[in-house]
Every structure is written in structure tokens, then in C-alpha cells.
Design a protein around this motif. Structure first.
Motif, PDB file in Angstrom:
ATOM      1  N   THR A   1      20.624  21.309  -8.843  1.00 29.95           N
ATOM      2  CA  THR A   1      21.041  20.286  -7.875  1.00 29.95           C
ATOM      3  C   THR A   1      20.205  19.019  -8.035  1.00 29.95           C
ATOM      4  O   THR A   1      20.728  17.897  -8.069  1.00 29.95           O
ATOM      5  CB  THR A   1      20.911  20.825  -6.444  1.00 29.95           C
ATOM      6  N   HIS A   2      18.896  19.198  -8.092  1.00 37.59           N
ATOM      7  CA  HIS A   2      18.007  18.026  -8.233  1.00 37.59           C
ATOM      8  C   HIS A   2      18.208  17.335  -9.580  1.00 37.59           C
ATOM      9  O   HIS A   2      18.199  16.093  -9.655  1.00 37.59           O
ATOM     10  CB  HIS A   2      16.550  18.460  -8.085  1.00 37.59           C
ATOM     11  N   LEU A   3      18.382  18.117 -10.649  1.00 29.59           N
ATOM     12  CA  LEU A   3      18.514  17.521 -11.979  1.00 29.59           C
ATOM     13  C   LEU A   3      19.803  16.718 -12.102  1.00 29.59           C
ATOM     14  O   LEU A   3      19.827  15.645 -12.714  1.00 29.59           O
ATOM     15  CB  LEU A   3      18.447  18.612 -13.043  1.00 29.59           C
ATOM     16  N   LEU A   4      20.886  17.236 -11.533  1.00 29.05           N
ATOM     17  CA  LEU A   4      22.139  16.475 -11.547  1.00 29.05           C
ATOM     18  C   LEU A   4      21.983  15.160 -10.787  1.00 29.05           C
ATOM     19  O   LEU A   4      22.504  14.116 -11.199  1.00 29.05           O
ATOM     20  CB  LEU A   4      23.265  17.312 -10.935  1.00 29.05           C
ATOM     21  N   ARG A   5      21.235  15.217  -9.673  1.00 29.83           N
ATOM     22  CA  ARG A   5      20.986  14.000  -8.903  1.00 29.83           C
ATOM     23  C   ARG A   5      20.112  13.030  -9.701  1.00 29.83           C
ATOM     24  O   ARG A   5      20.319  11.811  -9.661  1.00 29.83           O
ATOM     25  CB  ARG A   5      20.306  14.364  -7.584  1.00 29.83           C
ATOM     26  N   ALA A   6      19.169  13.567 -10.453  1.00 27.18           N
ATOM     27  CA  ALA A   6      18.295  12.719 -11.272  1.00 27.18           C
ATOM     28  C   ALA A   6      19.098  11.984 -12.339  1.00 27.18           C
ATOM     29  O   ALA A   6      18.869  10.797 -12.606  1.00 27.18           O
ATOM     30  CB  ALA A   6      17.194  13.545 -11.919  1.00 27.18           C
ATOM     31  N   VAL A   7      20.050  12.685 -12.979  1.00 30.93           N
ATOM     32  CA  VAL A   7      20.915  12.042 -13.978  1.00 30.93           C
ATOM     33  C   VAL A   7      21.708  10.922 -13.329  1.00 30.93           C
ATOM     34  O   VAL A   7      21.862   9.831 -13.890  1.00 30.93           O
ATOM     35  CB  VAL A   7      21.859  13.076 -14.621  1.00 30.93           C
ATOM     36  N   GLU A   8      22.177  11.164 -12.126  1.00 27.46           N
ATOM     37  CA  GLU A   8      22.961  10.162 -11.409  1.00 27.46           C
ATOM     38  C   GLU A   8      22.110   8.930 -11.083  1.00 27.46           C
ATOM     39  O   GLU A   8      22.571   7.794 -11.189  1.00 27.46           O
ATOM     40  CB  GLU A   8      23.520  10.787 -10.120  1.00 27.46           C
ATOM     41  N   LEU A   9      20.856   9.160 -10.668  1.00 30.77           N
ATOM     42  CA  LEU A   9      19.980   8.053 -10.282  1.00 30.77           C
ATOM     43  C   LEU A   9      19.392   7.313 -11.480  1.00 30.77           C
ATOM     44  O   LEU A   9      18.946   6.170 -11.345  1.00 30.77           O
ATOM     45  CB  LEU A   9      18.818   8.573  -9.421  1.00 30.77           C
TER      46      LEU A   9
ATOM     47  N   VAL B   1       9.475   5.436  -3.326  1.00 33.87           N
ATOM     48  CA  VAL B   1       8.934   5.196  -4.665  1.00 33.87           C
ATOM     49  C   VAL B   1       9.896   4.350  -5.498  1.00 33.87           C
ATOM     50  O   VAL B   1      11.129   4.441  -5.345  1.00 33.87           O
ATOM     51  CB  VAL B   1       8.639   6.540  -5.366  1.00 33.87           C
ATOM     52  N   LYS B   2       9.337   3.504  -6.374  1.00 31.46           N
ATOM     53  CA  LYS B   2      10.165   2.599  -7.165  1.00 31.46           C
ATOM     54  C   LYS B   2      11.030   3.333  -8.193  1.00 31.46           C
ATOM     55  O   LYS B   2      12.036   2.797  -8.649  1.00 31.46           O
ATOM     56  CB  LYS B   2       9.270   1.598  -7.900  1.00 31.46           C
ATOM     57  N   ARG B   3      10.632   4.550  -8.557  1.00 33.13           N
ATOM     58  CA  ARG B   3      11.394   5.323  -9.553  1.00 33.13           C
ATOM     59  C   ARG B   3      11.884   6.633  -8.918  1.00 33.13           C
ATOM     60  O   ARG B   3      11.379   7.710  -9.250  1.00 33.13           O
ATOM     61  CB  ARG B   3      10.539   5.602 -10.779  1.00 33.13           C
TER      62      ARG B   3
ATOM     63  N   ARG C   1       5.837  20.059  -5.566  1.00 37.12           N
ATOM     64  CA  ARG C   1       7.090  19.809  -4.856  1.00 37.12           C
ATOM     65  C   ARG C   1       6.839  18.899  -3.644  1.00 37.12           C
ATOM     66  O   ARG C   1       7.584  17.938  -3.405  1.00 37.12           O
ATOM     67  CB  ARG C   1       7.700  21.137  -4.414  1.00 37.12           C
ATOM     68  N   ALA C   2       5.775  19.181  -2.921  1.00 37.29           N
ATOM     69  CA  ALA C   2       5.457  18.372  -1.746  1.00 37.29           C
ATOM     70  C   ALA C   2       5.113  16.938  -2.158  1.00 37.29           C
ATOM     71  O   ALA C   2       5.474  15.973  -1.456  1.00 37.29           O
ATOM     72  CB  ALA C   2       4.288  18.998  -0.984  1.00 37.29           C
ATOM     73  N   ALA C   3       4.416  16.780  -3.266  1.00 35.74           N
ATOM     74  CA  ALA C   3       4.038  15.445  -3.734  1.00 35.74           C
ATOM     75  C   ALA C   3       5.277  14.628  -4.104  1.00 35.74           C
ATOM     76  O   ALA C   3       5.405  13.455  -3.725  1.00 35.74           O
ATOM     77  CB  ALA C   3       3.094  15.556  -4.929  1.00 35.74           C
ATOM     78  N   TYR C   4       6.201  15.231  -4.843  1.00 32.40           N
ATOM     79  CA  TYR C   4       7.423  14.513  -5.231  1.00 32.40           C
ATOM     80  C   TYR C   4       8.249  14.130  -4.003  1.00 32.40           C
ATOM     81  O   TYR C   4       8.800  13.014  -3.933  1.00 32.40           O
ATOM     82  CB  TYR C   4       8.267  15.367  -6.166  1.00 32.40           C
ATOM     83  N   GLN C   5       8.297  15.021  -3.031  1.00 37.01           N
ATOM     84  CA  GLN C   5       9.074  14.714  -1.827  1.00 37.01           C
ATOM     85  C   GLN C   5       8.427  13.578  -1.037  1.00 37.01           C
ATOM     86  O   GLN C   5       9.108  12.687  -0.523  1.00 37.01           O
ATOM     87  CB  GLN C   5       9.199  15.963  -0.944  1.00 37.01           C
ATOM     88  N   GLN C   6       7.075  13.582  -0.978  1.00 40.01           N
ATOM     89  CA  GLN C   6       6.380  12.500  -0.290  1.00 40.01           C
ATOM     90  C   GLN C   6       6.645  11.164  -0.989  1.00 40.01           C
ATOM     91  O   GLN C   6       6.836  10.137  -0.331  1.00 40.01           O
ATOM     92  CB  GLN C   6       4.871  12.773  -0.245  1.00 40.01           C
ATOM     93  N   ALA C   7       6.660  11.195  -2.323  1.00 39.68           N
ATOM     94  CA  ALA C   7       6.939   9.965  -3.074  1.00 39.68           C
ATOM     95  C   ALA C   7       8.319   9.412  -2.704  1.00 39.68           C
ATOM     96  O   ALA C   7       8.486   8.206  -2.493  1.00 39.68           O
ATOM     97  CB  ALA C   7       6.855  10.232  -4.571  1.00 39.68           C
ATOM     98  N   LEU C   8       9.315  10.310  -2.611  1.00 41.01           N
ATOM     99  CA  LEU C   8      10.658   9.864  -2.238  1.00 41.01           C
ATOM    100  C   LEU C   8      10.682   9.337  -0.809  1.00 41.01           C
ATOM    101  O   LEU C   8      11.321   8.315  -0.525  1.00 41.01           O
ATOM    102  CB  LEU C   8      11.647  11.018  -2.394  1.00 41.01           C
ATOM    103  N   ASP C   9       9.959  10.005   0.100  1.00 45.40           N
ATOM    104  CA  ASP C   9       9.937   9.570   1.494  1.00 45.40           C
ATOM    105  C   ASP C   9       9.286   8.194   1.633  1.00 45.40           C
ATOM    106  O   ASP C   9       9.631   7.421   2.532  1.00 45.40           O
ATOM    107  CB  ASP C   9       9.186  10.590   2.353  1.00 45.40           C
TER     108      ASP C   9
ATOM    109  N   ASN D   1       0.828  -1.207   0.000  1.00 43.75           N
ATOM    110  CA  ASN D   1       0.000   0.000   0.000  1.00 43.75           C
ATOM    111  C   ASN D   1       0.864   1.259   0.000  1.00 43.75           C
ATOM    112  O   ASN D   1       0.517   2.266  -0.638  1.00 43.75           O
ATOM    113  CB  ASN D   1      -0.931   0.003   1.202  1.00 43.75           C
ATOM    114  N   ARG D   2       1.981   1.225   0.727  1.00 40.29           N
ATOM    115  CA  ARG D   2       2.891   2.378   0.694  1.00 40.29           C
ATOM    116  C   ARG D   2       3.481   2.557  -0.712  1.00 40.29           C
ATOM    117  O   ARG D   2       3.615   3.680  -1.198  1.00 40.29           O
ATOM    118  CB  ARG D   2       4.022   2.198   1.718  1.00 40.29           C
ATOM    119  N   THR D   3       3.817   1.437  -1.338  1.00 38.33           N
ATOM    120  CA  THR D   3       4.379   1.508  -2.697  1.00 38.33           C
ATOM    121  C   THR D   3       3.370   2.094  -3.668  1.00 38.33           C
ATOM    122  O   THR D   3       3.709   2.932  -4.509  1.00 38.33           O
ATOM    123  CB  THR D   3       4.810   0.102  -3.149  1.00 38.33           C
ATOM    124  N   SER D   4       2.107   1.654  -3.563  1.00 42.12           N
ATOM    125  CA  SER D   4       1.064   2.194  -4.443  1.00 42.12           C
ATOM    126  C   SER D   4       0.870   3.685  -4.212  1.00 42.12           C
ATOM    127  O   SER D   4       0.766   4.473  -5.159  1.00 42.12           O
ATOM    128  CB  SER D   4      -0.263   1.459  -4.199  1.00 42.12           C
ATOM    129  N   LEU D   5       0.819   4.086  -2.942  1.00 43.03           N
ATOM    130  CA  LEU D   5       0.645   5.507  -2.628  1.00 43.03           C
ATOM    131  C   LEU D   5       1.781   6.330  -3.217  1.00 43.03           C
ATOM    132  O   LEU D   5       1.552   7.430  -3.756  1.00 43.03           O
ATOM    133  CB  LEU D   5       0.568   5.699  -1.114  1.00 43.03           C
TER     134      LEU D   5
END
Length: 788
Positions: A649-657, A624-626, A613-621, A585-589
Motif C-alpha cells: 500500500t505504501h509503495l504504490l502510494r510512493a510511486v504515485e507521489l 516534509v519536502k519529499r 516507522r515512527a520517524a517516517y510518519q513524523q516526517a510526513l506529519d 524549523n519544522r521543515t528542518s526537523l
């Protein structure tokens, strides 16, 4: 992929007469060896395949019995052989052309011919024939129309050819009604079936093992009446004393010159005692014992004796008890050995299998009445004389079933093969009919190296009548809908499922699956959205959650961003209300909240950026599988809010991930390129746009345009030409074409190539798109006139 063997054209359709006329072209040749695929004969399986192919070329509009026949069944030769006669009644070849192929035509033929709009090159040269096909029901003709043509890889096989007159009494040789396993000891003589025989009244069936154990079954319930171990009264081979329930030895001696060894003792099944009996000579007998016969191969005398010989070969020796005194009838039968001998129940005909023929004789005179060709010599006649069974025979060309692995059923009146069936066994020691002809009993050896097996009882089987309209269970309908290869067929089946499902959650699931299929075509996105809305209304929380997420994607594509956000909020709300103590259920959310972030970021309304921004951060917390995509979302949102440092900063991290996730890498690289270009970091911008160009095809045209522009700004005209030329090949977007064509035309004008400059500038101007089109028109007006 199968090679087409034949071209098919419908010449005429007559539903009232249950008839269609096909023209069949041979389209597969070996011109070097002067051979080709054979023209179909009168076997109906080929034409059943044509009817099935024609029906399956049209969208599904009903639960048509022919459409409900799955591909797995059509590819199963046994299924086709057993069921074709329920669809195709009669075949008649009415005309033949170019067959055999003339030598002069071989010089002009190709090895392969391919269908083009229902026609074939060199039709006038192709081997071909016309066929009238009579079907069992007009429904099978509904998908055919005159002129309709297609190519097929189907080929003739061997199908049952059971007529209405045969149906009430013909056995179903594919499905035994009863299977008996009285000797279960496996890989030994003790566990291997041997002989079997019905009593004359049909009350009992006696069977033996190769270790000579005897078991007698009652035929009313197939219970054991008696079981007796080895006795000197019989061996592996048994017979009933005529008109009694007494069992004795059946003599397999090949026609010795005396009958003195005929058995005179028997086992009485009713009293379970041994009794004296009159001598029971010979291997085969008629019903009352009036005629007894055996056959053999070797030297013989014309009178049946062996003191010298007048011939060599196969023979039949008949002992006749009719008339004032017994007499012998010795019948030389040629150079092949004699197989089985059997009699009709009225004792008027004797059937003798020899080689690949069955001779029908008058047992009183020995006169041959007729001969049936192509039937194996172990053939046994049914007591009424209407049918024969044989353990296989000379099969048709391409038949890969070994003779010892099948049972054939033949009609005596015309010698027609009605069915050819696999037995799943290696050897068939004995086949015998019940006295009334309603059953056939067969001993089948199935085990390793000729050991093990069982006894099978066959009775009348499937009818000839055409199949009724299919009434599928809900479970079958679900499976068909999920596996349907055609989108239109799936939509029809989901509509059927929606009408028949009773559980609201199941109805909602069917609506959602229907929406998934509708969403495969852009023109049906509005219908897909409606299907998802119905799924949300009726289908339970889990189904509504998934349907809402899918609805958000559809509305996003339709650029209804307000609707997309609301649908994504619904999916998020349902997911958030579930038990988050469960990992699934956490994964689906996490997935649904990330989808909400995408919708909010794209809409870009007041407050959407911070909520995204809050939604993306919640997904990471939530794990999230991606995580790369969620991190990209944070960077993209920050870029939209003008927070360039945070975004980078975030985009460079995204390229890394991103790793092998080229889609995420491509989007992040495009945004980083834009940031670098905005601050005039041209080498950095080149780096990122080159990464985007390599990462994902969706970014390639725009990245190409940026790379051309960067090289232009850097004064690298050769590099600019290279990238702008790539741009013109990679895109159909007017704005990008205008930029690329203008820049290339501008550089051509500077190089003095007026002709090329004019072509490119006109192309840019013709797009009518943006400032580059207008600048192209201005530059065209300023080009020097053609001096020629």
C-alpha cells in the motif's frame, strides 16, 4: 573552451639569478592561408600568464601572492597590463627556429597540435623560440622545473614596462589621484570640459568649459580660487602670462603672417581684476616665453610669410626672443600636419608631434636632434624631458583599444612604451604637465555625442617592487575557500580559516565545510567524519545539527551503522529542541527525522523497524519536502517487518507521489517487483522491474537480472537471452555476472552450441561467486567433448 595557441616547455630554472628559460612552440596554424599565431615578442604579459598558469597547476600550500591572483584578474587585460611589471622584469628572445615557416614545411604541418605528456607531434617542424625571462622574485619560479610542459591559450598583449629607475616618478594613469567636475551641467557646452593650464609656479590649475566659463583651482587642496563666466579676455583656450597669476587667451590661429592679434589684456587671479599685459602671441610657449611657436598645414613661404608660397605641407613657426632682437624660425616639416608643440622646462628642447612621429628639436637653431616613431602627434613632454604622454598611438597587433580612448606613457631615452591605459572617455581635448612634472592634468569628455566630462589629475602610482605575502582578511579567506574550484585548495584554505576564526560557530562552520570537501573522495571519508565530529564539538547548535546529519551519511557509506544512527539521533535531537513555531524549523526537523528513519531502517536492529516507522510518519506529519521518500520509507520498513500488504500500500502510494523523482520511483518499483515475484505474480513482477530499469541507473543491473530470470521462468528464452546479455554489459558485480553467464551458457548448451556454452560457463565459474558459479563448473564437466 579556448583553443590552444602555444606549447610551453621549461628548459632551465635559475632561482639565484631570478631567471627561467622557456621554449614556446606555435601549435595553432592555418595551413591553407599560410599563417599562424605569432611568436611572442618582448611583451611581459604573456610570460606573466605562464608563471600564473604554472603556479595554479599545483595544490595550494601557502597564501602565495601569485596564487592569490584570481582568474577574474588574469582575464582582465587592464589589470594584467598594470601589474605584470611587478612579476616580470625583462624578456630576451635567445633563439628562433622554423620562423618564418619554410614552404616545404607548410606541406607537412597540421592546423592544430595537442599536448601529450608535455610534448607535441612534429616538434621539429613547429615555429618556436627560446626566451630568457627575468622575474622580480624567486617565489615566482617555485612551481617550475626543467622539462615541465603544458599548452596555453594565453596570448601576448600590451603590459606596462616600468623599470626601477622609472618607478619613483612614473604616473599611475589608471587611477586619477583627483577628479574635478566644475561643470556639472551634463549634455551641453556648459557641462563639457575644454582647456586647462598650470601656472608657472604650480600653485594654480585653470580650466575652461566649452561655453568659455573659467574656474581656477588651488593645487594644494583643489579648492576653487575663482570662477568667472564668459569674458572677452579668453575663449575656450587659455594660457598663463609667464611668471604671473594672470590668465589670457591662447591663440590657435595656425601661424598667421602677423602677430598683431596677440592678446594684450588678462585676468589677474590674485586681484580678481582685468589688467594690461605685453602681447602673448602663438599657441605654445616655453617656460619663460623665450620661445613661442605654432604649427599648421598648407601653403607656406620659406620665411613664414603668406604673400606667395614655396611649399605645401606641415610646418612649425618659432618666434625667438633670445639675442639682441626677436627673430622667426620657420621649419617646414613634410607632408603631414603638425599636432602638439611642447618644451622642456630648461627651454633646451622642443618636441613637435607630426603624424605618428615626435621630433625633438633645438628651438634655438631648429636642428632635429632625434625622432621617436609610433607616437601620436598630440604628445606632450614632461618638463624634465624624460617622458611623453600622448592620447594613444599605433597599438600592437590585436589591440582593440581605440586611440582616442587611451593615454600612452613613453620613455624619451629609448622611445619605449611604458603603459597604455584606457581613459573611459571618447575625447581628450588637452593634456598638460605641472611645472615640476609631478602631476598630469587631462580634460576628458565622457558624455553622449561629445558632451559632458571631467578633469583628472594623475600622480606617481603603484611601485615596481614585487607583491608581499598576501594577508587576507577572514572574510576574504572565507570567500576564497567557498569559491575554490580545486578540492585540495579548498582544504588548505579551510585549515587557514580554522586557525584564524575567533567565533566558535565560525570555526565549526569551517570544519563542516572542510568535511563536505573531504567527503567528495571515498578514500577521505574517515577524515571527513573527523572534521564533522570537530564541527559538532566546537560549532554551535545549528552547525552541530547540520554536521551531525552529514556525519550520519558518511558513516552510513562506511557501513558504521551504529555510528550513523547515533549521528542522526544527534541531528534530530537538536532540531527537535528548536522553536517549532517557525516553519523553517519544522521543515528542518522533518528532514532530519526522515534521515534518522533511513539510518534505523538500514541498521535493522531490535526495535529499529518500529522506531523507523515512527520517524517516517513524523516526517510526513511535519510536512516534509519529499513526502514520496518518507512514504517509501514506510513501505520499505513494513517490507522488512514482513508486512507485505501494508508495504505494498505504501509503495504504490510512493510511486504515485514520486512524479519526476526517479530515484524514489526506482526503489519503490524494485520492492514492488520483489513482492510480486515472491507471490509468483510474474506479469506483475515484470511490470515493476521494467519500471525500475527505466527509472534510475543504480537499479538497472539488478532489475536486468530479475527481468532475465522472470523471462526464463516464463519459458521466454529469447527474452531471457536479451535481458541476460544486457546484464553482462551493465554490471561488474561477480554474483550478477555468474547468474547471467550461467543462464546464457545453459541455454547455449541446450541449443548445441558447445563453444559458446563453454565460454559463458567458464566466465560464470571464474567469478567464484555463489551457487551459479558452482553450477557452471558442474555443467562444464558434463559438456560433450569437442568432436573436431
Amino acid at each position: 573552451m579556448a583553443t590552444d595557441l602555444y606549447g610551453i616547455r621549461v628548459l632551465d630554472v635559475a632561482p639565484d639569478e631570478l631567471r627561467v628559460r622557456f621554449r614556446v612552440f606555435v601549435v595553432y596554424y592555418d595551413t591553407e592561408s599560410r599563417t599562424h599565431a605569432p611568436l611572442p615578442d618582448d611583451d611581459p604579459s604573456f610570460f606573466f600568464s605562464l608563471l600564473w598558469e604554472a603556479a595554479n597547476r599545483l595544490p595550494l600550500t601557502s597564501l602565495h601572492p601569485l596564487r592569490m591572483v584570481g582568474v577574474d584578474k588574469v582575464l582582465d587585460g587592464e589589470w594584467v597590463a598594470a601589474h605584470t611589471h611587478r612579476y616580470v622584469r625583462r624578456i630576451e628572445r635567445t633563439a628562433t627556429r622554423n620562423h618564418p615557416v619554410a614552404e616545404a614545411d607548410w606541406q607537412r604541418l597540421n592546423d592544430f597540435y595537442y599536448e601529450r605528456d608535455g610534448r607535441w607531434k612534429d616538434e621539429e617542424l613547429l615555429a618556436q623560440a627560446d626566451y630568457d625571462v627575468e622575474v622580480t622574485d624567486a617565489r615566482w619560479l617555485g612551481s617550475l622545473s626543467p622539462g615541465h610542459g603544458w599548452a596555453t591559450a594565453s596570448y601576448p598583449a600590451t603590459a606596462d614596462q616600468v623599470l626601477e629607475a622609472d618607478a619613483p616618478t612614473v604616473l599611475d594613469l589608471r587611477r586619477p589621484a583627483v577628479t574635478l567636475d566644475p561643470f556639472p551641467d551634463g549634455e551641453s557646452d556648459e557641462g563639457t570640459p575644454s582647456d586647462l593650464a598650470f601656472s608657472d609656479d604650480g600653485r594654480y590649475l585653470a580650466v575652461t568649459s566649452q561655453a568659455c566659463e573659467l574656474v581656477v583651482f588651488r593645487t594644494d587642496d583643489w579648492s576653487e580660487q575663482v570662477r568667472v563666466p564668459y569674458s572677452s579676455l579668453w575663449g575656450q583656450d587659455i594660457q598663463w602670462v609667464p611668471g604671473t597669476h594672470r590668465i589670457t587667451k591662447r591663440v590657435r590661429w595656425g601661424g598667421g603672417d602677423t602677430d598683431d592679434d596677440a592678446p594684450t589684456r588678462a585676468y589677474d587671479v590674485d586681484s580678481a581684476t582685468e589688467v594690461d599685459i605685453p602681447p602673448q602671441p602663438r599657441e605654445a610657449r616655453s617656460r619663460t616665453g623665450r620661445y613661442r611657436a605654432d604649427g599648421g598645414f598648407g601653403r607656406y613661404r620659406a620665411d613664414g610669410g603668406y604673400g606667395g608660397f614655396t611649399g605645401y605641407g606641415g610646418w612649425v613657426d618659432v618666434l625667438c626672443s633670445s639675442g639682441p632682437s626677436p627673430r622667426r624660425l620657420h621649419l617646414p616639416r613634410g607632408k603631414e600636419s603638425v599636432g602638439s608643440i611642447s618644451f622642456t622646462g630648461d627651454e633646451t628642447r622642443m618636441f613637435v608631434g607630426q603624424g605618428s612621429d615626435v621630433h625633438i628639436l633645438d628651438p634655438e637653431t631648429g636642428r632635429v636632434l632625434t625622432t621617436l616613431a609610433g607616437i601620436k602627434s598630440d604628445a606632450v613632454v614632461r618638463p624634465d624631458g624624460a617622458y611623453l604622454v600622448a592620447g594613444g598611438g599605433k597599438g600592437p597587433a590585436g589591440d582593440r583599444i581605440e586611440g582616442d580612448e587611451r593615454i600612452d606613457l613613453w620613455r624619451v631615452s629609448d622611445g619605449a612604451l611604458l603603459m597604455r591605459c584606457r581613459t573611459g572617455g571618447d575625447i581628450l581635448p588637452t593634456m598638460v604637465w605641472s611645472p615640476d612634472g609631478s602631476m598630469l592634468a587631462v580634460s576628458v569628455i565622457t558624455g553622449y555625442q561629445g558632451y559632458g566630462g571631467e578633469f583628472r589629475i594623475y600622480r606617481a602610482g603603484a611601485p615596481v617592487e614585487p607583491p608581499e605575502e598576501t594577508r587576507l582578511t577572514v572574510a576574504e579567506l572565507r570567500r576564497l575557500a567557498e569559491d575554490a574550484p580545486s578540492r585540495d585548495d579548498a582544504l588548505f584554505l579551510y585549515d587557514q580559516l580554522i586557525e584564524r576564526e575567533e567565533d566558535p560557530a565560525a570555526v565549526g562552520r569551517a570544519y563542516r565545510k572542510k568535511g563536505d570537501r573531504l567527503g567528495q573522495r571515498h578514500g577521505d571519508l574517515l577524515d571527513a567524519a573527523e572534521a564533522y565530529r570537530r564541527a559538532i564539538e566546537v560549532g554551535g547548535s545549528t552547525n552541530a545539527m547540520h554536521a551531525s546529519s552529514s556525519l550520519a551519511s558518511v558513516l552510513y557509506t562506511l557501513q558504521d551503522f551504529d555510528g550513523a544512527v547515533e549521528a542522526a539521533r544527534t541531528a534530530h535531537r537538536i532540531a527537535a529542541a528548536r522553536d517549532l513555531g517557525q516553519k523553517k524549523n519544522r521543515t528542518s526537523l522533518a528532514e532530519f527525522v526522515m534521515r534518522l528513519g533511513d539510518m534505523l531502517r538500514t541498521r535493522g536492529g531490535d526495535g529499529d523497524g518500529e522506531e523507523a516507522r515512527a520517524a517516517y510518519q513524523q516526517a510526513l506529519d511535519l510536512g516534509v519536502k519529499r513526502p514520496a521518500w518518507a512514504t517509501l520509507g514506510l513501505g520499505w520498513t513494513a517490507h522488512n517487518l514482513g508486512e507485505e500488504e501494508t508495504s505494498e500500500t505504501h509503495l504504490l502510494r510512493a510511486v504515485e507521489l514520486a512524479g519526476s523523482d526517479l530515484r524514489t520511483r526506482g526503489y519503490a518499483a524494485m520492492l514492488l517487483g520483489r513482492i510480486a515475484k515472491g507471490r509468483r505474480d510474474l506479469p506483475g513482477a515484470l511490470k515493476w522491474y521494467q519500471m525500475a530499469f527505466k527509472a534510475d541507473g543504480i537499479h538497472r543491473p539488478l532489475a536486468t537480472g530479475h527481468l532475465g530470470e522472470l523471462h526464463y521462468w516464463l519459458g521466454d528464452r529469447d527474452g531471457a537471452r536479451t535481458w541476460y546479455e544486457r546484464l553482462l554489459k551493465a554490471t561488474h558485480e561477480p554474483e550478477l555476472i555468474a547468474e547471467g553467464a550461467f543462464r546464457l551458457g545453459e541455454m547455449a548448451a541446450e541449443d548445441g552450441d558447445r563453444e559458446r556454452a563453454g565460454e559463458l560457463l567458464e566466465r560464470a565459474a571464474d567469478t567464484g561467486s555463489g551457487e551459479f558459479a558452482e553450477r557452471a563448473r558442474e555443467l562444464l564437466r558434463g559438456l560433450p567433448a569437442d568432436k573436431s
